[in-house]
Design an enzyme around this catalytic site. Sequence first.
Site, PDB file in Angstrom:
ATOM      1  N   PHE A  13      44.918  82.889 -10.809  1.00 39.61           N
ATOM      2  CA  PHE A  13      43.461  82.956 -10.715  1.00 39.61           C
ATOM      3  C   PHE A  13      42.806  83.083 -12.090  1.00 39.61           C
ATOM      4  O   PHE A  13      41.899  82.320 -12.442  1.00 39.61           O
ATOM      5  CB  PHE A  13      43.086  84.134  -9.816  1.00 39.61           C
ATOM      6  CG  PHE A  13      41.620  84.447  -9.744  1.00 39.61           C
ATOM      7  CD1 PHE A  13      40.724  83.516  -9.258  1.00 39.61           C
ATOM      8  CD2 PHE A  13      41.150  85.692 -10.136  1.00 39.61           C
ATOM      9  CE1 PHE A  13      39.361  83.813  -9.185  1.00 39.61           C
ATOM     10  CE2 PHE A  13      39.805  86.001 -10.060  1.00 39.61           C
ATOM     11  CZ  PHE A  13      38.910  85.059  -9.580  1.00 39.61           C
ATOM     12  N   VAL A  14      43.280  84.029 -12.894  1.00 38.99           N
ATOM     13  CA  VAL A  14      42.727  84.222 -14.242  1.00 38.99           C
ATOM     14  C   VAL A  14      43.282  83.181 -15.209  1.00 38.99           C
ATOM     15  O   VAL A  14      42.566  82.661 -16.064  1.00 38.99           O
ATOM     16  CB  VAL A  14      43.015  85.640 -14.749  1.00 38.99           C
ATOM     17  CG1 VAL A  14      42.517  85.822 -16.180  1.00 38.99           C
ATOM     18  CG2 VAL A  14      42.361  86.676 -13.831  1.00 38.99           C
ATOM     19  N   VAL A  32      52.330  78.351 -19.231  1.00 38.63           N
ATOM     20  CA  VAL A  32      53.647  78.654 -18.665  1.00 38.63           C
ATOM     21  C   VAL A  32      53.475  79.073 -17.210  1.00 38.63           C
ATOM     22  O   VAL A  32      52.684  79.975 -16.904  1.00 38.63           O
ATOM     23  CB  VAL A  32      54.349  79.772 -19.460  1.00 38.63           C
ATOM     24  CG1 VAL A  32      55.674  80.145 -18.812  1.00 38.63           C
ATOM     25  CG2 VAL A  32      54.558  79.334 -20.904  1.00 38.63           C
ATOM     26  N   ILE A  45      48.993  71.817 -21.694  1.00 33.06           N
ATOM     27  CA  ILE A  45      50.377  71.345 -21.573  1.00 33.06           C
ATOM     28  C   ILE A  45      51.140  72.277 -20.650  1.00 33.06           C
ATOM     29  O   ILE A  45      51.219  73.486 -20.895  1.00 33.06           O
ATOM     30  CB  ILE A  45      51.054  71.306 -22.958  1.00 33.06           C
ATOM     31  CG1 ILE A  45      50.267  70.396 -23.922  1.00 33.06           C
ATOM     32  CG2 ILE A  45      52.501  70.841 -22.850  1.00 33.06           C
ATOM     33  CD1 ILE A  45      50.675  70.556 -25.369  1.00 33.06           C
ATOM     34  N   ALA A  74      51.777  91.399  -9.076  1.00 35.04           N
ATOM     35  CA  ALA A  74      50.528  92.043  -8.698  1.00 35.04           C
ATOM     36  C   ALA A  74      50.736  92.953  -7.500  1.00 35.04           C
ATOM     37  O   ALA A  74      51.641  92.750  -6.692  1.00 35.04           O
ATOM     38  CB  ALA A  74      49.468  90.992  -8.378  1.00 35.04           C
ATOM     39  N   SER A 116      45.655  96.752 -16.859  1.00 35.83           N
ATOM     40  CA  SER A 116      44.774  97.046 -15.726  1.00 35.83           C
ATOM     41  C   SER A 116      44.032  98.349 -15.974  1.00 35.83           C
ATOM     42  O   SER A 116      44.582  99.287 -16.561  1.00 35.83           O
ATOM     43  CB  SER A 116      45.599  97.170 -14.444  1.00 35.83           C
ATOM     44  OG  SER A 116      44.825  97.723 -13.394  1.00 35.83           O
ATOM     45  N   TYR A 141      52.268  99.767  -9.201  1.00 35.60           N
ATOM     46  CA  TYR A 141      51.770  98.685 -10.065  1.00 35.60           C
ATOM     47  C   TYR A 141      51.147  99.254 -11.345  1.00 35.60           C
ATOM     48  O   TYR A 141      51.470  98.826 -12.460  1.00 35.60           O
ATOM     49  CB  TYR A 141      50.752  97.844  -9.307  1.00 35.60           C
ATOM     50  CG  TYR A 141      49.942  96.914 -10.174  1.00 35.60           C
ATOM     51  CD1 TYR A 141      50.501  95.739 -10.674  1.00 35.60           C
ATOM     52  CD2 TYR A 141      48.621  97.206 -10.503  1.00 35.60           C
ATOM     53  CE1 TYR A 141      49.762  94.886 -11.475  1.00 35.60           C
ATOM     54  CE2 TYR A 141      47.875  96.365 -11.298  1.00 35.60           C
ATOM     55  CZ  TYR A 141      48.448  95.205 -11.784  1.00 35.60           C
ATOM     56  OH  TYR A 141      47.716  94.360 -12.592  1.00 35.60           O
ATOM     57  N   LYS A 145      52.288  99.004 -15.399  1.00 35.26           N
ATOM     58  CA  LYS A 145      51.415  98.517 -16.473  1.00 35.26           C
ATOM     59  C   LYS A 145      51.314  99.543 -17.600  1.00 35.26           C
ATOM     60  O   LYS A 145      51.318  99.194 -18.793  1.00 35.26           O
ATOM     61  CB  LYS A 145      50.027  98.195 -15.907  1.00 35.26           C
ATOM     62  CG  LYS A 145      49.957  96.913 -15.100  1.00 35.26           C
ATOM     63  CD  LYS A 145      50.154  95.690 -15.979  1.00 35.26           C
ATOM     64  CE  LYS A 145      49.866  94.400 -15.251  1.00 35.26           C
ATOM     65  NZ  LYS A 145      50.007  93.203 -16.104  1.00 35.26           N
TER      66      LYS A 145
END
Length: 319
Positions: A13-14, A32, A45, A74, A116, A141, A145
Amino acid sequence: MAKKLLVTGASGFVGRELCKHLVSTGYEVIGVTRSDRADLPPGAILHRCNLEKDFLGDSLLRDVDCIVHLAGQAHGKGGEDHQELDHFRQVNVDVTLRLAKAALDSGVRRFVFVSSIGVHGAITDGRPISEQAPFNPESPYAVSKMEAELALIRLFEEEGESELTIVRPPLVYGDQAPGNFGKLLKLARMGIPLPLGRCSNRRNIISLSQLAAFMAVCIDHPAAGNETFVVAEESPVSTSDMVRALRAGMRRSAGLFPVPQWLMSSLLKFVGKRGMYIQLFCDLEIDGSKARKKLGWVPKSGSIEQLEEIGKRYADSLD
């Protein structure tokens, strides 16, 4: 010659929005992603790679000026085994460190790690979160992080001359957003009455386009090196504000009815939905003044107007 940038999680999404923004501003962008059929913007690319298993070779990183690391596990993605702390650590800590070491070995100038706001906790009580706020992660999560941040800081302090920049965004909203905003968008579309009439919480959020623009600043601005930033739009909104705006864009009435907050708290906690209560009714305010002072970055105002536009586009896409 255009600077060469590498973006992990480029099909997310981001990631898609960031690649689009960077290509439009003249960068050479390598995206990637795990899939060789990823929908990247024209000009980017595509490099297919599973970062959990594959290694980014020296040839790919040669002459790369900056890596933006968005890929990760996530919250809520995958089966129950994917929600355990050990799994989050494998993806969000171990993979991140392996990529960062490759960046250092290849002489990449800057490594931008997207963390986050959850590393500081899920609730504020009158004191907005700044970069100096203590760590207080409340989910596996967020713990992963936080651990990734600390490990990266140690690594970059010990090795090489490459710079580390850490970005801690809150809820990111936009068309086709996953996670909590995506759920809120679908709920708004259903049109059912919601018990949010007395919901007056204060949450700072950020639009997808604004986050992409900020990360572009972090890639290039000299003062962004070896710094951490919490980032959000300036004016906080309530959950009820968000639903009203989305439904206004959908040409629907707000459909909110008043229920005492103590009652909603008791009901949701009784049915094991404390996390839902926090997301819908609690404050999460953010002090983004460091980004304004140090980088001169001022987010565009108008969260309500942007939410209305998202609601309109969402409704039109389903008609």
